[in-house]
Enzyme design. Structure first.
Site, PDB file in Angstrom:
ATOM      1  N   SER A  96      41.862  31.398  30.494  1.00  0.00           N
ATOM      2  CA  SER A  96      41.598  30.506  31.632  1.00  0.00           C
ATOM      3  C   SER A  96      42.489  29.277  31.645  1.00  0.00           C
ATOM      4  CB  SER A  96      40.122  30.078  31.636  1.00  0.00           C
ATOM      5  OG  SER A  96      39.797  29.375  30.469  1.00  0.00           O
ATOM      6  N   LYS A 149      31.808  25.474  34.121  1.00  0.00           N
ATOM      7  CA  LYS A 149      33.025  24.665  34.227  1.00  0.00           C
ATOM      8  C   LYS A 149      32.896  23.599  35.315  1.00  0.00           C
ATOM      9  CE  LYS A 149      36.136  28.254  32.509  1.00  0.00           C
ATOM     10  NZ  LYS A 149      37.136  29.274  32.859  1.00  0.00           N
TER      11      LYS A 149
END
Length: 401
Positions: free
Chosen positions: A297, A340
């Site tokens: 990511s 997130k």
């Protein structure tokens, strides 16, 4: 099942052995007094194998719908039908469950609690429970939302609430001591008093404004929730060497190599000469080196950091990003989006760049969690760089030639 290492615990002993008894499955069927109970197989990932056999292999027969109609217990010596039993197994980590056993299960991922959820759990359940256990009246102990949020964010690092309950218990015990000693203390615990009772806190990362080229804020998923991380990079005169530090795993190292190669192959688009990469060494670092970091990511974050470094352009303020890249410059979707985004809000981030394929995940999140955040959906790396970098050069910009 934690620590279970004897196959006979599942299948039972043969009657020829002294002290023989049925296995746990048949014993609990007898205890439940029904053929269709619900079984909780707790800590199935903590099974171990010893000289007495492998219990995880014995569980294959229990959990396989094709076989468990004729489960054979060595003690009973008669096939027993387990097909009516509903088995619910719990585990902290899938990686420790043998693949054949995992193949027979339907996996339900349970996300960790958000800060907002933990505040409600604490107010409704944990505080009343600990007040009762410590013999304190409701009016003698009060803790506000601000103090609870500080307690959760700075004194616990977990996906559940076990550690939070311990901290709340400690606060209530401190209040109980004050009452017993007849100390003149108020009933409400404020944010300032947390340090006196619990000691120094461990604050999570907050966004800090920077005027340095090559520093970008990324978003990371961890087992205890989301967090932000900073990708730092620097240039030195050299021969094109790429150095990576910060306890990075193989996936992140590969992301850095791909980002570097993509930048080289698209140098003209970024206004860079092709030979510039052979004259400078690049160092990429992710702070907090004691913490292992890995996962697909950080690709777009690393590429943005490198683009900022070579062009000496500023990164837009209060911006974070998450996504993986390919060598062709495509932006791939990533997981852990909800965690997130909550981490970004905690860290005062205002804008987030994600893959357009993650849009459906963001739309599933409750409105109150994404309020105040602006999302940019991208498909290719050039869009990311155009969104993330301003036209303005950083202060004390180095002339990269």
């Amino acid at each position: 099942l934690g620590g279970l290492r004897d196959e006979a615990e599942i299948r039972g002993h043969r009657k020829t052995y002294i002290g023989a008894m049925p296995g746990r499955i048949i014993q609990n069927i007898k205890k439940a007094n029904t053929s269709n109970p619900v079984f909780i197989l707790d800590e199935i990932d903590k099974l171990s194998s010893g000289v007495q056999g492998d219990p995880s292999s014995a569980l294959l027969e229990v959990l396989d719908p094709e076989q468990n109609q004729n489960f054979h217990d060595n003690y009973v010596e008669v096939d027993y039908d387990l097909s009516k039993v509903l088995f619910v197994a719990t585990a902290n980590s899938l990686s420790r469950i043998p693949a054949p056993l995992r193949d027979r299960m339907e996996i339900i991922e349970v996300n960790g609690y958000t800060v907002e959820e933990k505040v409600e759990i604490a107010k409704r359940h944990l505080v009343p429970k600990q007040l009762k256990e410590n013999g304190i009246k409701k009016e003698d102990f009060k803790i506000g939302k601000a103090a609870l949020e500080k307690l959760i964010e700075s004194y616990t690092a977990e996906s559940g609430v076990r550690g939070l309950e311990k901290r709340i218990s400690k606060l209530i015990r401190s209040r109980a001591k004050a009452i017993a000693m007849e100390e003149p203390k108020g009933a409400e615990v404020g944010v300032d008093e947390l340090v006196d009772i619990l000691g120094p806190s461990h604050d999570r990362s907050k966004y800090t404004d920077n005027d340095s080229a090559g520093v970008v804020t990324g978003l990371a998923w961890t087992p205890i929730g989301g967090d932000i991380l900073f990708i730092e990079s620097s240039l030195t005169k050299g021969k094109g060497k790429l150095t990576l530090t910060g306890n990075l795993g193989d996936v992140m190292k590969e992301s850095a190599v791909i980002a570097m190669e993509y930048l080289k192959s698209n140098a003209e688009h970024f206004g860079l000469g092709q030979d510039i990469f052979d004259r400078y060494n690049v160092h990429i670092h992710v702070p907090e080196g004691a913490t292992p970091k890995d996962g697909p990511s950080a690709g777009i974050t690393i590429l943005t950091a490198l683009a900022s470094l070579f062009t000496q352009r500023k990164v837009k303020k209060y911006l974070a990003m998450t996504g993986e890249i390919t060598l062709r410059g495509k932006v791939l979707p990533v997981g852990g989006i909800k965690e997130k985004i909550l981490a970004a809000k905690r860290a005062n981030i205002k804008e987030i760049i994600v893959s357009s394929k993650n849009k459906k995940h963001i739309e599933e999140i409750e409105e109150r969690y994404v309020k105040g955040l602006k999302f940019h959906y991208v498909d290719v790396m050039k869009e990311v760089v155009d969104l993330a970098l301003t036209k303005e050069k950083v202060k004390d910009a180095v002339e990269v030639v």
